[in-house]
Design a protein around this motif. Structure first.
Motif, PDB file in Angstrom:
ATOM      1  N   LEU A  39       0.796  -1.229   0.000  1.00 19.66           N
ATOM      2  CA  LEU A  39       0.000   0.000   0.000  1.00 19.66           C
ATOM      3  C   LEU A  39       0.834   1.286   0.000  1.00 19.66           C
ATOM      4  O   LEU A  39       0.540   2.212  -0.775  1.00 19.66           O
ATOM      5  N   TYR A  67      -5.736   0.744  -5.281  1.00 20.17           N
ATOM      6  CA  TYR A  67      -5.297   0.971  -3.901  1.00 20.17           C
ATOM      7  C   TYR A  67      -6.323   0.422  -2.912  1.00 20.17           C
ATOM      8  O   TYR A  67      -6.009  -0.342  -2.005  1.00 20.17           O
ATOM      9  N   ALA A  71      -6.170  -2.791  -0.426  1.00 18.16           N
ATOM     10  CA  ALA A  71      -6.416  -2.574   1.006  1.00 18.16           C
ATOM     11  C   ALA A  71      -7.510  -3.512   1.512  1.00 18.16           C
ATOM     12  O   ALA A  71      -7.399  -4.093   2.599  1.00 18.16           O
ATOM     13  N   LEU A  72      -8.554  -3.667   0.714  1.00 21.46           N
ATOM     14  CA  LEU A  72      -9.670  -4.515   1.137  1.00 21.46           C
ATOM     15  C   LEU A  72      -9.231  -5.967   1.290  1.00 21.46           C
ATOM     16  O   LEU A  72      -9.465  -6.612   2.312  1.00 21.46           O
ATOM     17  N   ALA A  75      -7.034  -6.284   4.199  1.00 25.31           N
ATOM     18  CA  ALA A  75      -7.744  -6.264   5.476  1.00 25.31           C
ATOM     19  C   ALA A  75      -8.361  -7.636   5.769  1.00 25.31           C
ATOM     20  O   ALA A  75      -8.348  -8.107   6.905  1.00 25.31           O
ATOM     21  N   SER A  78      -5.690  -9.809   6.799  1.00 28.15           N
ATOM     22  CA  SER A  78      -5.266  -9.373   8.124  1.00 28.15           C
ATOM     23  C   SER A  78      -6.209  -9.948   9.191  1.00 28.15           C
ATOM     24  O   SER A  78      -5.790 -10.339  10.284  1.00 28.15           O
ATOM     25  N   LYS A  79      -7.489  -9.997   8.840  1.00 29.74           N
ATOM     26  CA  LYS A  79      -8.468 -10.608   9.758  1.00 29.74           C
ATOM     27  C   LYS A  79      -8.176 -12.100   9.949  1.00 29.74           C
ATOM     28  O   LYS A  79      -8.102 -12.592  11.074  1.00 29.74           O
ATOM     29  N   ARG A  82      -5.149 -13.007  11.913  1.00 28.17           N
ATOM     30  CA  ARG A  82      -5.339 -12.918  13.364  1.00 28.17           C
ATOM     31  C   ARG A  82      -6.235 -14.040  13.865  1.00 28.17           C
ATOM     32  O   ARG A  82      -5.971 -14.653  14.890  1.00 28.17           O
ATOM     33  N   GLN A  83      -7.320 -14.240  13.142  1.00 22.49           N
ATOM     34  CA  GLN A  83      -8.345 -15.160  13.629  1.00 22.49           C
ATOM     35  C   GLN A  83      -7.831 -16.583  13.780  1.00 22.49           C
ATOM     36  O   GLN A  83      -8.075 -17.241  14.784  1.00 22.49           O
ATOM     37  N   ARG A  87      -7.913 -18.120  17.506  1.00 22.36           N
ATOM     38  CA  ARG A  87      -8.939 -19.109  17.846  1.00 22.36           C
ATOM     39  C   ARG A  87      -8.332 -20.308  18.545  1.00 22.36           C
ATOM     40  O   ARG A  87      -9.012 -21.078  19.212  1.00 22.36           O
TER      41      ARG A  87
ATOM     42  N   ASP B 277     -13.438 -14.043  17.237  1.00 19.90           N
ATOM     43  CA  ASP B 277     -13.901 -13.751  15.889  1.00 19.90           C
ATOM     44  C   ASP B 277     -14.311 -12.291  15.731  1.00 19.90           C
ATOM     45  O   ASP B 277     -14.059 -11.680  14.701  1.00 19.90           O
ATOM     46  N   TRP B 278     -14.940 -11.749  16.752  1.00 16.29           N
ATOM     47  CA  TRP B 278     -15.332 -10.330  16.651  1.00 16.29           C
ATOM     48  C   TRP B 278     -14.159  -9.405  16.888  1.00 16.29           C
ATOM     49  O   TRP B 278     -13.982  -8.424  16.180  1.00 16.29           O
ATOM     50  N   THR B 280     -11.057  -9.810  16.380  1.00 17.83           N
ATOM     51  CA  THR B 280     -10.037  -9.757  15.334  1.00 17.83           C
ATOM     52  C   THR B 280     -10.504  -8.908  14.143  1.00 17.83           C
ATOM     53  O   THR B 280      -9.751  -8.693  13.209  1.00 17.83           O
ATOM     54  N   TRP B 281     -11.751  -8.433  14.188  1.00 18.91           N
ATOM     55  CA  TRP B 281     -12.188  -7.482  13.159  1.00 18.91           C
ATOM     56  C   TRP B 281     -11.648  -6.079  13.412  1.00 18.91           C
ATOM     57  O   TRP B 281     -11.589  -5.252  12.506  1.00 18.91           O
ATOM     58  N   PHE B 283      -8.766  -4.404  14.145  1.00 11.70           N
ATOM     59  CA  PHE B 283      -7.672  -3.788  13.372  1.00 11.70           C
ATOM     60  C   PHE B 283      -7.927  -3.820  11.870  1.00 11.70           C
ATOM     61  O   PHE B 283      -7.697  -2.811  11.194  1.00 11.70           O
ATOM     62  N   PRO B 284      -8.390  -4.929  11.334  1.00 13.70           N
ATOM     63  CA  PRO B 284      -8.712  -4.890   9.902  1.00 13.70           C
ATOM     64  C   PRO B 284      -9.693  -3.773   9.542  1.00 13.70           C
ATOM     65  O   PRO B 284      -9.532  -3.125   8.515  1.00 13.70           O
ATOM     66  N   GLU B 287      -7.803  -0.677   9.412  1.00 15.79           N
ATOM     67  CA  GLU B 287      -6.963  -0.642   8.218  1.00 15.79           C
ATOM     68  C   GLU B 287      -7.779  -0.282   6.985  1.00 15.79           C
ATOM     69  O   GLU B 287      -7.382   0.573   6.186  1.00 15.79           O
ATOM     70  N   ILE B 288      -8.915  -0.925   6.860  1.00 12.35           N
ATOM     71  CA  ILE B 288      -9.677  -0.710   5.634  1.00 12.35           C
ATOM     72  C   ILE B 288     -10.304   0.684   5.600  1.00 12.35           C
ATOM     73  O   ILE B 288     -10.307   1.351   4.572  1.00 12.35           O
ATOM     74  N   ARG B 290      -9.135   3.287   7.031  1.00 12.18           N
ATOM     75  CA  ARG B 290      -8.035   4.214   6.806  1.00 12.18           C
ATOM     76  C   ARG B 290      -7.715   4.258   5.316  1.00 12.18           C
ATOM     77  O   ARG B 290      -7.574   5.332   4.734  1.00 12.18           O
ATOM     78  N   ALA B 291      -7.650   3.070   4.704  1.00 10.45           N
ATOM     79  CA  ALA B 291      -7.349   3.024   3.272  1.00 10.45           C
ATOM     80  C   ALA B 291      -8.434   3.725   2.469  1.00 10.45           C
ATOM     81  O   ALA B 291      -8.143   4.448   1.505  1.00 10.45           O
TER      82      ALA B 291
END
Lengths: 586, 614
Positions: A39, A67, A71-72, A75, A78-79, A82-83, A87, B277-278, B280-281, B283-284, B287-288, B290-291
């Protein structure tokens, strides 16, 4: 009962790692990092395009579209990045708990009491959590830090070595500061908690001892002392705050400083025409993206340290081995019912005190044995030996002619039922509590048990009768009701041997005699052992043992003992008088 | 307390015992604004700190927001193609100048931010301290009857976890909320100043981000609640399984309990997984959004202001100052809610009625002779169950009075009324001919010494505990008192003697030793009247018992003494024996007189002879 083998080792951490999960995490993190770090480049190009005006509106739209698209997708990755590992935390926690519970349930009650339930509870919670956190959060942030920093620096050095060098000097500095802060905050935080504990116990003491405080007119002095405690609390809080307030601003200031340096050093390069403005924007974005992973390394380290310590403590729990075990050649079924009891020279030492000394007695099938004696004389221990709460150090106990240690626990516990003085009721319905051990119970049996324990009289008062939920989330039963519930529970399956351990002590006298009457007439050929302080109950026994300091000091039929005029006779006389006094007091 | 009588219909309404905010009978609690106002009242003494804090906050807002302006200036003035006419050296010098300014601003921002945070912690801690002191003081001045109703446990919750929640409320709910609002508004104003059309495009992000974050926060909280309830079920099952291990074993229920634990643990796992699950939404989403903000900005810039490179870069820089407050606001607005619930409970406690104040012109009480009279006294803890009925009695100065009777006859109530733990319902109690309600409480209690059933000691040293008897007592007096009640010898034997710490984790005294220390405390207090709630307890060995007996003698020496007595040896020597039954005085006289009358006392004595505790 299942016979679990005692593999008492906590599985090593790597056993909780799943290759698929590990690979997945690595892959997702890789993609997410690459996308996130793409990005800044895209943004830099956009800015450059705008600066030199080379974009047509459609080109601009397209570029911005790319762009946002990157980003989408970034993201979303990125989710998932983490998940997936996060978990894993609840899952590892679950596995650890299952294992610990299974182990704890196999232990003897004495071992649990040694460790104290409260302490165990906190271990089961906080230690399990910190092991799970170490694996999930710690793992996740470590993988992420490695990838983001690795890929980030690679890109940066390829784009502009001089600016990259500047950033790479700044980040370790921030990491170091973060590490220092985390430690000193943790230390001071503990100090605050400690003082809060003092405040809370001071309150407890003052509220609980209010009568004494008032009697001595100490309100003012106590308030003054409370003020001092609070003053110290404020001091400790401020001392924590003096570090804590630095944490975020310092990190932020580091970031701003980085930006200023970037603008200056990069700016000079822009002026000299070496780079374009877009590059400045690009690096500013790198700094923003890489700041947190860099800082998280310090935090991850402390997670891991804590997790390892917790792991050690959990292992300690698993190291305990139960003492009461079944012999390999156990008897699993007996040809006839086991009703006779025989103690042969039984002695027991608990916590370096001899609680039972050379106890010998015999109970014939169908006989009624009464046991009495002052508190702490060993009555309950004596009775519980029959259920193998622990095994005697010396001597042996026979049930139906078999040494208890040769019987399978299943068989033993099917013969004997106990109603203890302080029964444990579980948070289920009253009916489930009574039917605890028995799956199928005929209504007739249930009704008989309710009748004998006189619980039938209480049912109408309970909102949902037998279905009423007991315990924390339900109805609180009185001490007497609890005891009667335990009696009903013990009677339900018509056991060969029935043990009543002072199980009517919280029941009022008139109900007690009612229950005794119903109980004695409902017993047919069963053996009954009865611990009681009340003559009214003991006089129905065939044989009474009087215990003192772990020894039998009197034994015989109640009438003989009365005549002999010892401790038992005293007891009877005392209660006769008491009854006389209380007449009319009700 | 008066509520009780108005509720006469609702037989088992437990709420009458609770501190609830629902006063005035309406179901709605008082408005949030009411509690905010009351919190502010507590902050009043620290208004200077608050004002300075506000100024620091404003300075922080300004210094934070000036930074992007300087960046804009640097880019437009020296870096952009438009600035190419200036000589290179001037441009570098100008840039350097600006960089120094920026450094200074960063420094200012840092200082303002830290000092604001520290000052606000300071104010918050002091407000909280005042609240805690107030709660403490309040509990100490509640009527005993109310304390019995409220239970110590609940009062403790007010003093600990509710106040903790208030601490969060102050820190995050008020201070943090305000700071973030100002930071956000500041950033909004500054970007408006830079380029209003870009600013408008930028504002679009606010509702989107707040909406999304609030949504996931709400979901996450719901999942967290579920997780909490799952874990508390799991914990209570664990607790049960650990404390009921033996029962589980003898009823062959270990497997079943294990299954139950596995199921509950799995429910907890599932709930925690939902939380993950909730969460971890979070920061994404940042990010989104912000973008997207960046994208919109770039587009807006391309459409409306292609030449404004500086503004664009400045805006990119602003994103950070926009997002941090927004992110925190979404969290803090919810904390406000839960904090206010605790505020409601704490203030409801502070609204409780206190012990009636001392009379305006109290009867002076310098010395007490010790004549005590009960006139037609009636008393009940609960309306339906009278404890004392038309009780009248008279005690002469210096008399040793033994009160005897079965459990529940009203013996200890008699003493509790005399030192006004409770006040009589009707009738009156006279001390030296004056109604005891005409004295101040502290005067009255100064002259009444209480020997308690359970000798409670407070944390602190042995000397502290004895010294509680008289303010400012010196070591010599303390030791003298300890000597006279036989406590000196064992105290001296302890490693640190009188300085032994008795607090939590401190030295453990036996019950008998505690008794002796409590007696020394009373001796130091030197009251004229002794109220003895219990004699030596059964749980001491015979040697200690003898010591305590002697100690009691020393305390009693010459004073008027009313003792609840169980021991025949004590009762026999009493000047007056009061025999109580069902809240009434049924017989009185000396041992000999009462024995001759062959009444209830006689049967009591018979019971005591064989060691039965009556």
């Amino acid at each position: 009962m299942t016979h679990t083998t005692f593999s008492t080792k906590l599985r090593p951490i790597r056993d909780y790692l799943r290759l698929r999960l590990l690979l997945g995490t690595v892959l997702l993190t890789l993609v997410a990092s690459v996308l996130a770090l793409w990005l800044p480049r895209l943004l830099g190009d956009l800015v450059d395009g705008l600066v030199d005006g080379s974009f047509s509106k459609s080109a601009l739209l397209k570029q911005v579209g790319i762009y946002m698209g990157v980003a989408l997708i970034g993201a979303l990755f990125s989710k998932w990045m983490r998940q997936l590992p996060m978990r894993w935390g609840p899952r590892v926690g679950h596995q650890l708990r299952i294992r610990l519970h299974r182990h704890l349930l196999q232990l003897d009650e004495n071992q649990i009491h040694d460790r104290r339930v409260g302490e165990l509870m906190s271990r089961l919670q906080s230690d399990v959590n910190s092991v799970a956190d170490m694996l999930s959060m710690g793992g996740q942030s470590l993988v992420r830090a490695v990838f983001t920093l690795g890929i980030g620096f690679t890109i940066m050095f390829r784009r502009s070595p001089s600016l990259a060098l500047m950033v790479s000097l700044l980040l370790p500095l921030l990491m170091f500061i973060g590490f220092l802060l985390i430690h000193s905050i943790r230390f001071r935080h503990l100090k605050v908690q400690e003082q809060l504990g003092l405040i809370s116990s001071f309150c407890q003491e003052s509220f609980g001892g209010l009568r004494i405080l008032r009697g001595l007119g100490l309100g003012k002095i106590r308030t003054e002392r409370f003020k001092i405690l609070n003053q110290e609390f404020i001091q400790r809080n401020l001392s924590l705050s003096r570090i804590e307030v630095f944490a975020m601003p310092l990190i932020h200031a580091g970031f701003v400083l980085g930006n200023v340096l970037l603008l200056w050093m990069g700016g000079v390069q822009v002026i000299r025409g070496q780079i374009q403005i877009g590059m400045l924007v690009e690096f500013q974005q790198y700094l923003m993206i890489m700041q947190w992973p860099a800082l998280s390394i310090a935090w991850t380290l402390s997670l891991i340290l804590r997790g390892r310590a917790s792991q050690g403590r959990l292992q300690e729990i698993l190291d305990a081995v139960p003492q009461v075990t079944e012999s390999k050649t156990r008897v699993t079924s007996a040809p006839e019912s086991l009703q006779s009891i025989r103690y042969e020279d039984v002695s027991l030492t608990l916590n370096e005190t001899r609680v039972l000394k050379n106890i010998s007695f015999e109970v014939q099938p169908g006989q009624r044995l009464g046991i009495t004696g002052p508190t702490g004389s060993g009555k309950t221990v004596l009775m519980q030996l029959l259920l193998r709460r622990q095994d005697p150090d010396v001597g042996r106990i026979l049930l139906g002619g078999y040494d208890l240690r040769d019987l399978s626990l299943d068989l033993l516990y099917n013969q004997i039922r106990i109603a203890p003085q302080e029964p444990i009721l579980f948070s289920m319905s009253l009916e489930e509590n009574i039917k605890l051990a028995e799956g199928d119970v005929s209504d007739e049996n249930l009704e008989r048990a309710l009748y004998v324990s006189a619980l039938d009289r209480d049912l109408p008062q309970l909102a949902e009768g037998l279905k009423t939920r007991i315990g924390e989330r339900g109805v609180t039963l009185s001490g007497g009701q609890r005891q009667r519930c335990a009696i009903a529970r013990a009677l339900l399956s018509k056991p060969e041997v029935l043990l009543l351990d002072d199980s009517l002590s919280a029941v009022d006298t008139s109900t007690e005699s009612l229950i005794l009457e119903r109980l004695l007439s409902s017993l047919d050929r069963q053996t009954l052992c009865l611990i009681s302080h009340r003559y009214a109950a003991l006089r129905h026994c065939d044989q009474v043992l009087v215990l003192r300091d772990g020894e039998i000091i009197e034994r015989g039929a109640p009438d003989d003992l009365l005549e002999a005029g010892g401790a038992f006779a005293d007891l009877a006389e005392r209660q006769r008088l008491q009854a006389a006094l209380e007449v009319g007091d009700e | 307390m008066s509520k009780k009588s108005t509720r006469s219909g609702g037989a088992s309404a437990p709420t009458s015992n609770e501190i609830s905010g629902n006063r005035g009978g309406r179901g709605r609690p008082r408005s949030d604004r009411h509690y905010l106002k009351r919190m502010l009242h507590f902050a009043k003494p620290y208004r200077l700190g608050l004002v300075v804090g506000l100024i620091l906050l404003l300075l922080q807002v300004i210094s934070t927001n000036v930074m992007p302006l300087l960046i804009k200036k640097a880019i437009d003035g020296y870096l952009s193609p438009g600035a190419a006419e200036l000589p290179e050296a001037d441009r570098i010098a100008g840039l350097k100048q600006l960089a120094i300014w920026m450094g200074a601003m960063a420094g200012g921002m840092f200082v303002f931010r830290i000092s604001h945070a520290y000052l606000m912690t300071w104010v918050g801690q002091h407000v909280l301290r005042d609240l805690r002191m107030e709660v403490f003081r309040k509990v100490l001045s509640l009527p005993m009857r109310r304390i019995d109703q409220l239970r110590i446990g609940r009062l403790m919750t007010r003093a600990t976890s509710d106040l903790d929640a208030l601490q969060d409320l102050i820190r995050n709910g008020f201070i943090g909320l305000l700071a973030n609002m100002l930071l956000l508004v500041g950033a909004m104003i500054f970007i408006w100043l830079i380029e209003w059309r870009l600013a408008l495009a930028f504002y679009l992000v606010i509702p989107v981000l707040v909406g999304l974050l609030t949504f996931i926060n709400r979901r996450s909280r719901k999942a967290q609640r579920e997780a909490r309830s799952a874990v508390s079920m799991l914990n209570s099952s664990t607790q049960e399984s650990l404390s009921g291990l033996f029962t589980l074993r003898v009823f062959n229920q270990r497997d079943r309990m294990r299954e139950r634990l596995v199921t509950q643990s799995d429910e907890f796992r599932a709930a925690r997984t939902r939380v993950v699950d909730w969460n971890t939404w979070h920061f994404p989403i940042l990010e989104i959004t912000r973008a997207f903000a960046v994208g919109i900005l770039v587009l807006a810039c391309g459409w409306w202001a292609p030449a404004q490179t500086g503004s664009l870069v400045a805006f990119l820089y602003f994103i950070r100052y926009f997002f941090r407050p927004l992110e925190e606001l979404a969290e803090q607005s919810q904390q406000l809610q839960s904090g206010l619930a605790s505020a409601e409970r704490v203030f409801a406690l502070l609204d409780e009625e206190e012990i009636p104040p001392d009379p305006e012109q109290p009867q002076r009480l310098d010395h007490v002779e010790g004549q005590i009279e009960f006139k037609d006294v009636n008393f009940a803890y609960e309306e339906a169950h009278p404890v004392l009925r038309n009780l009248s009695l008279k005690i002469q100065p210096g008399q040793f009075v033994a009160v005897v009777g079965a459990t529940g006859a009203g013996k200890s109530t008699l003493l509790s009324l005399l030192n006004r733990f409770y006040d009589v319902e009707s009738g009156e109690i006279l001390l030296d001919g004056f109604n005891i309600q005409s004295f101040t409480l502290s005067d009255l209690r100064k002259h009444l010494g209480m020997v308690q059933q359970d000798p409670m000691l407070f944390s602190g040293t042995v000397a502290d505990n004895i010294g509680l008897g008289r303010e400012g007592a010196d070591q010599e007096a303390i030791e003298a008192a300890a000597c006279r009640v036989n406590a000196h010898r064992f105290i001296e034997k302890m490693e640190k003697g009188y300085q032994t710490d008795l607090g939590e984790g401190g030295y453990r005294l036996s019950t008998g030793q505690k008794q002796l220390i409590a007696l020394a405390r009373i001796l130091l207090q030197d009251p004229e009247v002794i109220l003895m709630l219990d004699e030596a307890t059964a749980s001491v060995d015979s040697e200690t018992e003898l010591l305590i007996q002697e100690g009691l003698e020393a305390v009693r020496n010459g004073r008027t003494c009313i003792a609840i007595a169980h021991r025949l040896s004590t009762i026999q020597h009493a000047d007056l024996i009061l025999v109580m039954r069902h809240g009434k005085l049924v017989e009185q006289g000396t041992h000999q007189q009462l024995l001759l009358s062959d009444g209830y006392y006689r049967s009591l004595v018979e019971a005591m002879r064989i060691g039965l505790k009556v």
